[in-house]
Write a protein that holds these residues in place. Structure first.
Motif, short mmCIF file in Angstrom:
data_model
loop_
_atom_site.label_atom_id
_atom_site.label_comp_id
_atom_site.label_asym_id
_atom_site.label_seq_id
_atom_site.Cartn_x
_atom_site.Cartn_y
_atom_site.Cartn_z
N GLN A 138 -46.53 82.60 55.37
CA GLN A 138 -46.60 81.71 56.52
C GLN A 138 -47.87 80.88 56.57
OE1 GLN A 138 -45.80 84.00 60.03
NE2 GLN A 138 -43.70 84.43 59.38
N VAL A 139 -48.86 81.23 55.73
CA VAL A 139 -50.14 80.54 55.83
C VAL A 139 -50.36 79.67 54.60
CG1 VAL A 139 -52.62 80.86 56.15
CG2 VAL A 139 -51.03 82.50 57.15
N PHE A 140 -50.53 78.38 54.83
CA PHE A 140 -50.83 77.46 53.73
C PHE A 140 -52.34 77.52 53.43
CE2 PHE A 140 -46.70 76.05 54.83
CZ PHE A 140 -46.19 75.56 53.65
N PRO A 141 -52.78 77.24 52.23
CA PRO A 141 -52.00 76.71 51.11
C PRO A 141 -51.23 77.73 50.28
CG PRO A 141 -54.31 76.84 50.50
CD PRO A 141 -54.22 77.27 51.93
N VAL A 142 -51.45 79.03 50.50
CA VAL A 142 -50.76 80.02 49.66
C VAL A 142 -49.25 79.91 49.81
CG1 VAL A 142 -50.39 82.50 49.33
CG2 VAL A 142 -52.71 81.60 49.51
N ALA A 143 -48.79 79.59 51.02
CA ALA A 143 -47.35 79.47 51.25
C ALA A 143 -46.74 78.31 50.45
CB ALA A 143 -47.06 79.29 52.74
N GLY A 144 -47.57 77.40 49.94
CA GLY A 144 -47.06 76.31 49.11
C GLY A 144 -46.73 76.75 47.69
N LEU A 145 -47.22 77.93 47.27
CA LEU A 145 -47.00 78.37 45.89
C LEU A 145 -45.53 78.66 45.60
CD1 LEU A 145 -50.17 80.65 45.50
CD2 LEU A 145 -49.83 78.37 44.53
N PRO A 146 -44.83 79.46 46.44
CA PRO A 146 -43.41 79.67 46.15
C PRO A 146 -42.60 78.37 46.27
CG PRO A 146 -44.02 80.69 48.25
CD PRO A 146 -45.29 80.29 47.56
N TYR A 147 -43.02 77.49 47.15
CA TYR A 147 -42.33 76.20 47.29
C TYR A 147 -42.40 75.43 45.97
CZ TYR A 147 -41.29 71.49 48.96
OH TYR A 147 -40.75 70.25 49.11
N ASN A 148 -43.60 75.34 45.39
CA ASN A 148 -43.75 74.61 44.14
C ASN A 148 -43.05 75.32 42.98
OD1 ASN A 148 -45.12 72.51 45.29
ND2 ASN A 148 -47.16 73.41 44.92
N GLU B 131 -38.82 89.10 57.68
CA GLU B 131 -38.32 87.81 57.21
C GLU B 131 -39.48 86.90 56.82
OE1 GLU B 131 -35.70 85.69 59.85
OE2 GLU B 131 -34.60 87.54 60.30
N THR B 132 -39.21 86.00 55.89
CA THR B 132 -40.20 84.96 55.55
C THR B 132 -39.48 83.61 55.63
OG1 THR B 132 -39.86 84.54 53.20
CG2 THR B 132 -41.03 86.58 53.77
N PRO B 133 -40.25 82.51 55.74
CA PRO B 133 -39.62 81.19 55.80
C PRO B 133 -38.88 80.83 54.50
CG PRO B 133 -41.95 81.10 56.42
CD PRO B 133 -41.70 82.46 55.87
N TYR B 134 -39.09 81.61 53.43
CA TYR B 134 -38.49 81.27 52.14
C TYR B 134 -37.25 82.11 51.82
CZ TYR B 134 -42.49 78.35 51.13
OH TYR B 134 -43.43 77.36 51.18
N ASP B 135 -36.85 82.98 52.74
CA ASP B 135 -35.73 83.87 52.43
C ASP B 135 -34.49 83.10 51.97
OD1 ASP B 135 -37.43 85.87 53.10
OD2 ASP B 135 -36.28 86.64 54.81
N ALA B 136 -34.21 81.96 52.64
CA ALA B 136 -33.00 81.20 52.31
C ALA B 136 -33.09 80.59 50.91
CB ALA B 136 -32.77 80.11 53.35
N ALA B 137 -34.31 80.31 50.45
CA ALA B 137 -34.49 79.68 49.13
C ALA B 137 -34.54 80.72 48.02
CB ALA B 137 -35.77 78.85 49.12
N ALA B 138 -34.58 82.00 48.39
CA ALA B 138 -34.76 83.05 47.39
C ALA B 138 -33.43 83.44 46.74
CB ALA B 138 -35.39 84.28 48.04
#
Ligand code: ZN
Length: 246
Positions: A190-200, A215-222
């Motif tokens: 949930q905390v950027f910039p580390v949260a940008g790593l899975p996004y990239n 839950e995490t904000p990336y669950d749907a993308a996993a």
């Protein structure tokens, strides 16, 4: 047999160390919810401005130095992953050094939030040994100053209110963009910039696997979300990755 072996990136957060008895300071049961004054000790403003805060921080560090936490099955699973021969990089938000204590090769670990083995001077940035600084505290210096320039010493960690080291973050980002599998373990993402790593990582085509109780904000993308306790889930996941990567 000569095919390029897939790089695996593992991002670890507080959740991997809670089974070693290290509290998740920010979690629901976290120290800072119970004792907000403890948060000052790791917030750059109060630490820099108030010698009493620094004296408290050094004393706390001295008192907890003997309570060395031991790596758990989650840390050991990542050592097994490295020993399998699959290319691995661990990106950690933890400052506890438990990945290296478990036996992971130090250069394979990127410590995004720094570490508590070393000190750094706020003025001349010189890096020193935490053990030496704590020996000075024990010998009666409540707030040991930098021996080079007389500046303020702090543990070499990223405190609240400080930015991450851009070089370390850049290396982590390169790993995220290059990997084929990105595993996020025990981090809320949930905390950027580390949260940008899975996004990239996902944007660059990596398969994302999340191991986290909440839950995490990336669950749907996993590709896969594992909610089991980490020290049980990670050894099993590692065995599977090794089988798939062999
Ligand atoms: Zn200095």
């Amino acid at each position: 047999m000569n095919a390029k072996r897939p790089l695996i990136a593992v991002l670890t957060g507080a959740g991997i160390s809670t089974d070693s008895g290290i509290p998740d300071y920010r979690g629901p049961q976290g120290l800072w919810r119970k004792d907000p004054s403890a948060e000052e000790l790791v917030t750059i403003g109060p630490y820099r401005d108030d010698t009493k805060v620094r004296a408290r921080a050094w004393r706390m560090r001295l008192e907890t130095a003997g309570l060395a936490a031991e790596p758990n099955a989650g840390h050991r699973a990542l050592v097994d992953l490295e020993r399998s021969g699959l290319p691995l990089r661990v990106l950690t938000q933890n400052i506890d050094g438990l990945h290296q204590r478990a036996g992971l090769t130090a250069r394979k670990v990127l410590e995004l939030h720094g570490n508590v083995r070393e000190t750094q001077c706020l003025s001349c940035r010189v890096v020193g040994s935490m053990a030496q600084a704590l020996a000075r505290v024990e010998a009666g210096e409540p707030d040991p100053a930098c021996r080079e320039c007389g500046g303020i010493l702090k543990p070499r960690i990223v405190m609240f209110g400080e930015n991450l080291d851009q070089e370390v973050l850049g290396q982590a980002d390169s790993v995220a963009r290059a990997c084929e599998v990105f595993v996020a373990v025990g981090t809320s993402l949930q905390v950027f910039p580390v949260a940008g790593l899975p996004y990239n990582a996902v944007r660059s085509g990596a398969k994302l696997i999340i191991v986290n109780a909440e839950e995490t904000p990336y669950d749907a993308a996993a590709a896969e979300v594992i909610r089991e306790p980490i020290s049980r889930a990670l050894p099993r996941l590692v065995r599977r990755l090794v089988l798939e990567g062999a």
